[in-house]
Scaffold this motif. Structure first.
Motif, short mmCIF file in Angstrom:
data_model
loop_
_atom_site.label_atom_id
_atom_site.label_comp_id
_atom_site.label_asym_id
_atom_site.label_seq_id
_atom_site.Cartn_x
_atom_site.Cartn_y
_atom_site.Cartn_z
N TYR A 52 4.52 12.05 -0.68
CA TYR A 52 4.31 11.86 0.75
C TYR A 52 3.46 10.61 0.98
CZ TYR A 52 -0.34 13.89 0.06
OH TYR A 52 -1.62 14.14 -0.37
N ALA A 53 3.55 10.11 2.21
CA ALA A 53 2.71 9.00 2.64
C ALA A 53 1.90 9.48 3.84
CB ALA A 53 3.57 7.81 3.05
N GLU A 54 0.74 8.92 4.02
CA GLU A 54 -0.09 9.28 5.16
C GLU A 54 0.13 8.24 6.25
OE1 GLU A 54 -4.09 9.56 3.66
OE2 GLU A 54 -3.71 11.53 2.78
N LEU A 55 0.60 8.71 7.41
CA LEU A 55 0.88 7.83 8.54
C LEU A 55 0.37 8.45 9.82
CD1 LEU A 55 4.65 6.97 7.85
CD2 LEU A 55 2.69 5.48 7.45
N GLY A 56 0.00 7.61 10.76
CA GLY A 56 -0.30 8.09 12.10
C GLY A 56 1.01 8.21 12.87
#
Length: 107
Positions: A52-56
């Motif tokens: 996963y990637a952390e995104l707003g």
């Protein structure tokens, strides 16, 4: 104001050099992007090894807009079509053994 981070499922190629946002479909077939409020929520649905990637949210919308994806789902639940209950076949006699093969005769 605290920054809200979504944990967004991605796929990574074998060499690890390319990461791709993973898109899903809503129940009616439209494409959507999903995000999770925590890594644990993502692992509970997709498995502990899922990348996963952390995104707003604004970044996720910016990435998906050119693809025509305007639906974002936070903390989705697994939704699958209902599986039909198998109906037991009536007990029948076994099929007769096939007759031995015969050779055609040329005349």
């Amino acid at each position: 104001m605290a920054r809200v981070v979504w944990h967004v499922p991605v796929t990574t190629n074998a060499t690890g050099s390319t990461t791709t946002l993973r898109l899903f479909r809503t129940r009616d077939g439209r494409r959507c992007a999903v995000g999770f409020s925590s890594p644990e929520a993502l692992a509970a649905l997709l498995g502990p090894e899922h990348a996963y990637a952390e995104l707003g949210e604004p970044a996720l919308r910016t990435l998906t807009a050119p693809l025509g994806v305007d639906t974002l789902v936070l903390d989705p639940r697994l939704v699958a079509p209902p599986v039909p209950t198998p109906v037991a076949a009536p007990a029948t006699a076994p099929a007769p053994a096939p007759a031995p093969a015969t050779e055609l005769q040329h005349r």
